[in-house]
Design a protein around this motif. Structure first.
Motif, PDB file in Angstrom:
ATOM      1  N   UNK A  31       0.798  -1.221   0.000  1.00 62.87           N
ATOM      2  CA  UNK A  31       0.000   0.000   0.000  1.00 62.87           C
ATOM      3  C   UNK A  31       0.833   1.275   0.000  1.00 62.87           C
ATOM      4  N   UNK A  32       2.149   1.152   0.299  1.00 65.26           N
ATOM      5  CA  UNK A  32       3.020   2.329   0.256  1.00 65.26           C
ATOM      6  C   UNK A  32       3.164   2.865  -1.162  1.00 65.26           C
ATOM      7  N   UNK A  33       3.028   1.970  -2.154  1.00 68.82           N
ATOM      8  CA  UNK A  33       3.184   2.369  -3.560  1.00 68.82           C
ATOM      9  C   UNK A  33       1.839   2.865  -4.069  1.00 68.82           C
ATOM     10  N   UNK A  34       1.765   4.152  -4.373  1.00 69.20           N
ATOM     11  CA  UNK A  34       0.494   4.749  -4.801  1.00 69.20           C
ATOM     12  C   UNK A  34       0.332   4.774  -6.315  1.00 69.20           C
ATOM     13  N   UNK A  35       1.457   4.669  -7.029  1.00 72.07           N
ATOM     14  CA  UNK A  35       1.390   4.733  -8.490  1.00 72.07           C
ATOM     15  C   UNK A  35       0.863   3.430  -9.061  1.00 72.07           C
ATOM     16  N   UNK A  36      -0.044   3.540 -10.006  1.00 79.74           N
ATOM     17  CA  UNK A  36      -0.649   2.357 -10.609  1.00 79.74           C
ATOM     18  C   UNK A  36       0.288   1.697 -11.617  1.00 79.74           C
ATOM     19  N   UNK A  37       1.135   2.510 -12.275  1.00 84.45           N
ATOM     20  CA  UNK A  37       1.935   2.008 -13.393  1.00 84.45           C
ATOM     21  C   UNK A  37       3.430   1.943 -13.134  1.00 84.45           C
ATOM     22  N   UNK A  38       3.921   2.686 -12.141  1.00 83.92           N
ATOM     23  CA  UNK A  38       5.366   2.771 -11.913  1.00 83.92           C
ATOM     24  C   UNK A  38       5.702   2.157 -10.559  1.00 83.92           C
ATOM     25  N   UNK A  39       6.654   1.250 -10.561  1.00 85.53           N
ATOM     26  CA  UNK A  39       7.117   0.633  -9.318  1.00 85.53           C
ATOM     27  C   UNK A  39       8.489   1.198  -8.964  1.00 85.53           C
ATOM     28  N   UNK A  40       8.754   1.438  -7.682  1.00 90.56           N
ATOM     29  CA  UNK A  40      10.078   1.942  -7.308  1.00 90.56           C
ATOM     30  C   UNK A  40      11.144   0.903  -7.623  1.00 90.56           C
ATOM     31  N   UNK A  41      12.348   1.360  -7.994  1.00 93.46           N
ATOM     32  CA  UNK A  41      13.414   0.400  -8.307  1.00 93.46           C
ATOM     33  C   UNK A  41      13.808  -0.410  -7.083  1.00 93.46           C
ATOM     34  N   UNK A  42      13.837  -1.714  -7.235  1.00 91.89           N
ATOM     35  CA  UNK A  42      14.263  -2.585  -6.139  1.00 91.89           C
ATOM     36  C   UNK A  42      15.553  -3.289  -6.550  1.00 91.89           C
ATOM     37  N   UNK A  43      16.179  -3.923  -5.590  1.00 89.26           N
ATOM     38  CA  UNK A  43      17.414  -4.640  -5.894  1.00 89.26           C
ATOM     39  C   UNK A  43      18.613  -4.059  -5.172  1.00 89.26           C
ATOM     40  N   UNK A  44      18.514  -2.795  -4.732  1.00 89.96           N
ATOM     41  CA  UNK A  44      19.625  -2.180  -3.999  1.00 89.96           C
ATOM     42  C   UNK A  44      19.544  -2.511  -2.514  1.00 89.96           C
ATOM     43  N   UNK A  45      18.364  -3.010  -2.081  1.00 91.14           N
ATOM     44  CA  UNK A  45      18.186  -3.321  -0.668  1.00 91.14           C
ATOM     45  C   UNK A  45      17.670  -2.154   0.136  1.00 91.14           C
ATOM     46  N   UNK A  46      17.617  -0.950  -0.509  1.00 88.86           N
ATOM     47  CA  UNK A  46      17.158   0.235   0.214  1.00 88.86           C
ATOM     48  C   UNK A  46      16.162   1.007  -0.648  1.00 88.86           C
ATOM     49  N   UNK A  47      14.980   1.236  -0.104  1.00 85.57           N
ATOM     50  CA  UNK A  47      13.948   2.032  -0.764  1.00 85.57           C
ATOM     51  C   UNK A  47      13.805   3.340   0.016  1.00 85.57           C
ATOM     52  N   UNK A  48      13.850   4.470  -0.696  1.00 87.23           N
ATOM     53  CA  UNK A  48      13.743   5.781  -0.040  1.00 87.23           C
ATOM     54  C   UNK A  48      12.274   6.185   0.061  1.00 87.23           C
ATOM     55  N   UNK A  49      11.827   6.385   1.298  1.00 88.17           N
ATOM     56  CA  UNK A  49      10.461   6.843   1.537  1.00 88.17           C
ATOM     57  C   UNK A  49      10.466   8.325   1.887  1.00 88.17           C
ATOM     58  N   UNK A  50       9.509   9.061   1.344  1.00 92.48           N
ATOM     59  CA  UNK A  50       9.259  10.427   1.784  1.00 92.48           C
ATOM     60  C   UNK A  50       8.061  10.368   2.720  1.00 92.48           C
ATOM     61  N   UNK A  51       8.263  10.848   3.941  1.00 87.19           N
ATOM     62  CA  UNK A  51       7.260  10.709   4.998  1.00 87.19           C
ATOM     63  C   UNK A  51       6.767  12.087   5.433  1.00 87.19           C
ATOM     64  N   UNK A  52       5.480  12.172   5.720  1.00 88.81           N
ATOM     65  CA  UNK A  52       4.862  13.411   6.183  1.00 88.81           C
ATOM     66  C   UNK A  52       4.161  13.126   7.509  1.00 88.81           C
ATOM     67  N   UNK A  53       4.395  14.025   8.487  1.00 87.86           N
ATOM     68  CA  UNK A  53       3.782  13.851   9.806  1.00 87.86           C
ATOM     69  C   UNK A  53       4.714  13.117  10.752  1.00 87.86           C
ATOM     70  N   UNK A  54       4.436  13.215  12.032  1.00 88.29           N
ATOM     71  CA  UNK A  54       5.260  12.533  13.025  1.00 88.29           C
ATOM     72  C   UNK A  54       5.286  11.037  12.721  1.00 88.29           C
ATOM     73  N   UNK A  55       6.495  10.514  12.538  1.00 89.95           N
ATOM     74  CA  UNK A  55       6.692   9.093  12.231  1.00 89.95           C
ATOM     75  C   UNK A  55       5.948   8.659  10.966  1.00 89.95           C
TER      76      UNK A  55
END
Length: 247
Positions: free
Chosen positions: A176-200
């Protein structure tokens, strides 16, 4: 062979200058550096423009910044008819900060829109004065006024905006973190960068490689300029700076 550029903007989007060394000039005259503060076009956000300053005071205007063979290879595209630096040369980097800050504010506003409209994203484009996010929305019961009011509630609350890294496995466990219907974040590096809004990340968390402001208050006044019908279930929301014009 693709070069790997240290992307300083990922850790500090507010860094306006830096020193770097030329590692290559490609066959089209693109300049590759060992490190950079210039964001490369990606994820709907345009690449940075600015200047590379040489030790003799001469300047090379950068008209665009793009990625090369990989996302880690960042190419600085000089404006036409300029003397190019040479491999090994040390340069001072100067981004067009006013433009970048507008893009940071606008990109953050687009994230807020995905909170107000929690539907699958089918497209997005960030610009200095008029950005868009396209959603699959089954019901067109949204109005410009209602969405603007809810956006400004989030802006005025001045929630913190920050980034954190999660593993590929954590992303797979939280689709559910992925909101885009057509584009998936690049995986394979072991680290996904999240942009977070609000406390925690209580308001929003989503994968994104773009640059953002430090708090929702810094976005400033924004409004929905237009909601366009692009298909039976597709709606395009246009975000603009400033108060909503009086009808």
């Amino acid at each position: 062979m693709a070069h790997k550029t240290e992307a300083l903007f990922r850790d500090d989007a507010y860094q306006k200058t830096a020193e770097a060394e030329v590692v290559a000039i490609n066959d089209r005259g693109g300049i590759l550096l060992d490190r950079t503060i210039f964001y490369a076009t990606s994820g709907g956000q345009p690449g940075d423009t600015g200047m590379l300053e040489r030790t003799d005071g001469g300047r090379v205007a950068i008209a665009a910044t793009i990625t090369g063979e990989t996302k880690d290879e960042i190419i600085h595209v000089p404006a036409p008819e300029q003397a190019l630096p040479v491999v090994g040369e040390k340069l001072k980097l100067l981004i067009d900060w006013e433009r970048r800050h507008l893009l940071m504010r606008m990109h953050s506003a687009c994230h807020l829109l995905t909170v107000v409209c929690p539907f699958p994203i089918t497209g997005a484009a960030v610009a200095e004065d008029d950005s868009r996010v396209d959603f699959d929305i089954p019901d067109a019961g949204f109005t410009k006024e209602d969405v603007t009011a809810r956006l400004m509630e989030l802006v005025r609350a001045d929630h913190p905006i920050f980034t954190r890294l999660i593993t590929d496995e954590a992303l797979a466990a939280n689709p559910g973190l992925v909101k885009s219907k057509n584009v998936r974040p690049p995986v394979g590096t072991g680290k996904i960068r999240l942009v977070c809004i609000g406390d925690n990340g209580s308001i929003d968390s989503q994968p994104c490689g773009g640059t953002h402001v430090k708090s929702t208050g810094e976005v400033g006044e924004i409004h929905i300029g237009k909601i366009e019908k692009k298909g039976r279930e597709n709606r395009r929301f246009r975000i603009r700076f400033g108060p909503m014009p009086a009808n």
